[in-house]
Scaffold this motif. Sequence first.
Motif, PDB file in Angstrom:
ATOM      1  N   LYS A 189       0.845  -1.188   0.000  1.00 31.04           N
ATOM      2  CA  LYS A 189       0.000   0.000   0.000  1.00 31.04           C
ATOM      3  C   LYS A 189       0.882   1.240   0.000  1.00 31.04           C
ATOM      4  CE  LYS A 189      -3.567   0.349   2.773  1.00 31.04           C
ATOM      5  NZ  LYS A 189      -4.471   0.197   3.931  1.00 31.04           N
ATOM      6  N   ALA A 190       0.442   2.277  -0.694  1.00 29.80           N
ATOM      7  CA  ALA A 190       1.200   3.527  -0.755  1.00 29.80           C
ATOM      8  C   ALA A 190       1.485   4.045   0.640  1.00 29.80           C
ATOM      9  CB  ALA A 190       0.427   4.571  -1.553  1.00 29.80           C
ATOM     10  N   GLY A 191       2.724   4.450   0.867  1.00 33.65           N
ATOM     11  CA  GLY A 191       3.139   5.003   2.147  1.00 33.65           C
ATOM     12  C   GLY A 191       3.700   3.963   3.108  1.00 33.65           C
ATOM     13  N   THR A 192       3.497   2.682   2.825  1.00 37.45           N
ATOM     14  CA  THR A 192       3.964   1.625   3.728  1.00 37.45           C
ATOM     15  C   THR A 192       5.490   1.574   3.780  1.00 37.45           C
ATOM     16  OG1 THR A 192       1.960   0.328   3.310  1.00 37.45           O
ATOM     17  CG2 THR A 192       3.850  -0.852   4.223  1.00 37.45           C
ATOM     18  N   ALA A 193       6.144   1.759   2.655  1.00 41.71           N
ATOM     19  CA  ALA A 193       7.614   1.714   2.637  1.00 41.71           C
ATOM     20  C   ALA A 193       8.177   2.794   3.560  1.00 41.71           C
ATOM     21  CB  ALA A 193       8.141   1.884   1.220  1.00 41.71           C
ATOM     22  N   GLN A 194       7.666   4.009   3.444  1.00 42.65           N
ATOM     23  CA  GLN A 194       8.159   5.104   4.285  1.00 42.65           C
ATOM     24  C   GLN A 194       7.833   4.854   5.756  1.00 42.65           C
ATOM     25  OE1 GLN A 194       6.667   8.976   3.296  1.00 42.65           O
ATOM     26  NE2 GLN A 194       8.081  10.017   4.677  1.00 42.65           N
ATOM     27  N   LYS A 195       6.589   4.456   6.061  1.00 45.06           N
ATOM     28  CA  LYS A 195       6.191   4.193   7.451  1.00 45.06           C
ATOM     29  C   LYS A 195       7.025   3.084   8.077  1.00 45.06           C
ATOM     30  CE  LYS A 195       1.358   5.297   6.667  1.00 45.06           C
ATOM     31  NZ  LYS A 195       0.044   4.694   6.458  1.00 45.06           N
ATOM     32  N   SER A 196       7.412   2.109   7.270  1.00 42.79           N
ATOM     33  CA  SER A 196       8.174   0.957   7.767  1.00 42.79           C
ATOM     34  C   SER A 196       9.677   1.194   7.782  1.00 42.79           C
ATOM     35  CB  SER A 196       7.876  -0.274   6.904  1.00 42.79           C
ATOM     36  OG  SER A 196       6.506  -0.571   6.910  1.00 42.79           O
ATOM     37  N   GLY A 197      10.100   2.318   7.218  1.00 49.02           N
ATOM     38  CA  GLY A 197      11.526   2.629   7.182  1.00 49.02           C
ATOM     39  C   GLY A 197      12.292   1.868   6.099  1.00 49.02           C
ATOM     40  N   ILE A 198      11.599   1.407   5.074  1.00 50.70           N
ATOM     41  CA  ILE A 198      12.254   0.669   3.989  1.00 50.70           C
ATOM     42  C   ILE A 198      13.018   1.650   3.117  1.00 50.70           C
ATOM     43  CG2 ILE A 198      11.900  -0.815   1.978  1.00 50.70           C
ATOM     44  CD1 ILE A 198       9.352  -1.866   3.421  1.00 50.70           C
ATOM     45  N   ALA A 199      14.310   1.348   2.891  1.00 54.92           N
ATOM     46  CA  ALA A 199      15.176   2.243   2.123  1.00 54.92           C
ATOM     47  C   ALA A 199      16.028   1.434   1.153  1.00 54.92           C
ATOM     48  CB  ALA A 199      16.078   3.035   3.078  1.00 54.92           C
ATOM     49  N   ASP A 200      16.573   2.124   0.170  1.00 53.70           N
ATOM     50  CA  ASP A 200      17.487   1.484  -0.777  1.00 53.70           C
ATOM     51  C   ASP A 200      18.599   0.788  -0.002  1.00 53.70           C
ATOM     52  OD1 ASP A 200      15.889   2.681  -2.658  1.00 53.70           O
ATOM     53  OD2 ASP A 200      17.475   3.871  -3.583  1.00 53.70           O
ATOM     54  N   GLY A 201      18.944  -0.414  -0.441  1.00 52.17           N
ATOM     55  CA  GLY A 201      20.004  -1.182   0.195  1.00 52.17           C
ATOM     56  C   GLY A 201      19.530  -2.124   1.283  1.00 52.17           C
ATOM     57  N   ASP A 202      18.284  -1.944   1.787  1.00 48.85           N
ATOM     58  CA  ASP A 202      17.758  -2.859   2.807  1.00 48.85           C
ATOM     59  C   ASP A 202      17.642  -4.261   2.220  1.00 48.85           C
ATOM     60  OD1 ASP A 202      17.562  -0.816   4.622  1.00 48.85           O
ATOM     61  OD2 ASP A 202      15.377  -0.635   4.516  1.00 48.85           O
ATOM     62  N   ARG A 203      17.848  -5.260   3.073  1.00 49.43           N
ATOM     63  CA  ARG A 203      17.797  -6.667   2.649  1.00 49.43           C
ATOM     64  C   ARG A 203      16.385  -7.195   2.827  1.00 49.43           C
ATOM     65  NH1 ARG A 203      17.949 -11.442   0.876  1.00 49.43           N
ATOM     66  NH2 ARG A 203      19.731 -12.814   1.135  1.00 49.43           N
ATOM     67  N   ILE A 204      15.872  -7.840   1.792  1.00 45.50           N
ATOM     68  CA  ILE A 204      14.556  -8.462   1.848  1.00 45.50           C
ATOM     69  C   ILE A 204      14.757  -9.966   1.854  1.00 45.50           C
ATOM     70  CG2 ILE A 204      12.362  -8.788   0.662  1.00 45.50           C
ATOM     71  CD1 ILE A 204      12.473  -5.952  -0.245  1.00 45.50           C
ATOM     72  N   ARG A 205      14.087 -10.615   2.804  1.00 41.70           N
ATOM     73  CA  ARG A 205      14.219 -12.070   2.942  1.00 41.70           C
ATOM     74  C   ARG A 205      12.878 -12.762   2.715  1.00 41.70           C
ATOM     75  NH1 ARG A 205      19.031 -13.615   4.250  1.00 41.70           N
ATOM     76  NH2 ARG A 205      20.422 -12.197   5.298  1.00 41.70           N
ATOM     77  N   HIS A 206      12.944 -13.756   1.875  1.00 38.76           N
ATOM     78  CA  HIS A 206      11.816 -14.636   1.573  1.00 38.76           C
ATOM     79  C   HIS A 206      12.434 -15.833   0.871  1.00 38.76           C
ATOM     80  CE1 HIS A 206       8.389 -16.232  -0.725  1.00 38.76           C
ATOM     81  NE2 HIS A 206       7.686 -15.815   0.317  1.00 38.76           N
ATOM     82  N   PRO A 207      11.898 -17.039   1.054  1.00 39.35           N
ATOM     83  CA  PRO A 207      12.526 -18.206   0.424  1.00 39.35           C
ATOM     84  C   PRO A 207      12.786 -18.053  -1.072  1.00 39.35           C
ATOM     85  CG  PRO A 207      10.865 -18.931   1.979  1.00 39.35           C
ATOM     86  CD  PRO A 207      10.774 -17.428   1.910  1.00 39.35           C
ATOM     87  N   LEU A 208      11.881 -17.411  -1.811  1.00 41.48           N
ATOM     88  CA  LEU A 208      12.089 -17.239  -3.250  1.00 41.48           C
ATOM     89  C   LEU A 208      13.238 -16.275  -3.558  1.00 41.48           C
ATOM     90  CD1 LEU A 208       8.367 -17.118  -4.370  1.00 41.48           C
ATOM     91  CD2 LEU A 208      10.001 -18.981  -4.748  1.00 41.48           C
ATOM     92  N   ILE A 209      13.407 -15.278  -2.720  1.00 40.38           N
ATOM     93  CA  ILE A 209      14.509 -14.330  -2.909  1.00 40.38           C
ATOM     94  C   ILE A 209      15.815 -14.950  -2.401  1.00 40.38           C
ATOM     95  CG2 ILE A 209      15.441 -12.080  -2.192  1.00 40.38           C
ATOM     96  CD1 ILE A 209      12.516 -11.086  -2.086  1.00 40.38           C
ATOM     97  N   ASP A 210      15.761 -15.611  -1.251  1.00 44.42           N
ATOM     98  CA  ASP A 210      16.978 -16.213  -0.671  1.00 44.42           C
ATOM     99  C   ASP A 210      17.587 -17.277  -1.572  1.00 44.42           C
ATOM    100  OD1 ASP A 210      16.688 -14.531   1.486  1.00 44.42           O
ATOM    101  OD2 ASP A 210      15.825 -16.056   2.801  1.00 44.42           O
ATOM    102  N   ARG A 211      16.752 -17.998  -2.336  1.00 40.78           N
ATOM    103  CA  ARG A 211      17.288 -18.998  -3.271  1.00 40.78           C
ATOM    104  C   ARG A 211      18.186 -18.363  -4.314  1.00 40.78           C
ATOM    105  NH1 ARG A 211      11.869 -22.047  -4.734  1.00 40.78           N
ATOM    106  NH2 ARG A 211      11.532 -23.008  -2.717  1.00 40.78           N
ATOM    107  N   VAL A 212      17.819 -17.184  -4.763  1.00 46.25           N
ATOM    108  CA  VAL A 212      18.600 -16.475  -5.783  1.00 46.25           C
ATOM    109  C   VAL A 212      19.766 -15.743  -5.145  1.00 46.25           C
ATOM    110  CG1 VAL A 212      18.496 -14.634  -7.524  1.00 46.25           C
ATOM    111  CG2 VAL A 212      16.587 -16.230  -7.304  1.00 46.25           C
ATOM    112  N   ALA A 213      19.489 -15.050  -4.022  1.00 40.60           N
ATOM    113  CA  ALA A 213      20.498 -14.211  -3.374  1.00 40.60           C
ATOM    114  C   ALA A 213      21.508 -15.021  -2.578  1.00 40.60           C
ATOM    115  CB  ALA A 213      19.813 -13.186  -2.466  1.00 40.60           C
TER     116      ALA A 213
END
Length: 168
Positions: free
Chosen positions: A141-165
């Motif tokens: 939802k719009a504004g969620t990234a800012q409210k959550s403090g998500i910024a460029d360079g932050d690490r995102i973890r999820h099994p589908l992403i971790d398999r690649v990363a």
Amino acid sequence: MLRHLRTILIAFTLIFAGFVQPSLGDVPVAEGQPMLLPTDRAPLVVETAGGSVQFSIEVADTDMKRSAGLMFRTAMADDHGMLFVFDQTRRLSFWMKNTPMPLDLIFVGEDGRVVATLPGEPFSTASIGPEEPARFVLELKAGTAQKSGIADGDRIRHPLIDRVAGAD
């Protein structure tokens, strides 16, 4: 005759129901080990400077699911989103045609790090995408990234992403 057929049908249903148990994709679980959820039910975690933030997500990992995305949806929980998974890293762009909700589009590289966060305006056909290549896109939802403090360079973890990363 109808009475006997009904009795047999009920008995068969009860017997069958006893043998078929709902499963989470037949994931084997060793005794004493935590049960692993299938990737489409696993939470997505963003490691921000202020701490970890968790989201419940839907996975769009086929052409049909990616094409539909969040179109026609008018509401979504604050802690919910959709993760778009692509087969290769490349320049990605989205549009908001038929999407009535304003969104944050978080572009993620194959290393699992946020490349860019861009706004998505409802019903817009303008192309939305960063100059940098990405492998995944998380829509919130719009504004969620800012409210959550998500910024460029932050690490995102999820099994589908971790398999690649790869895990670090």
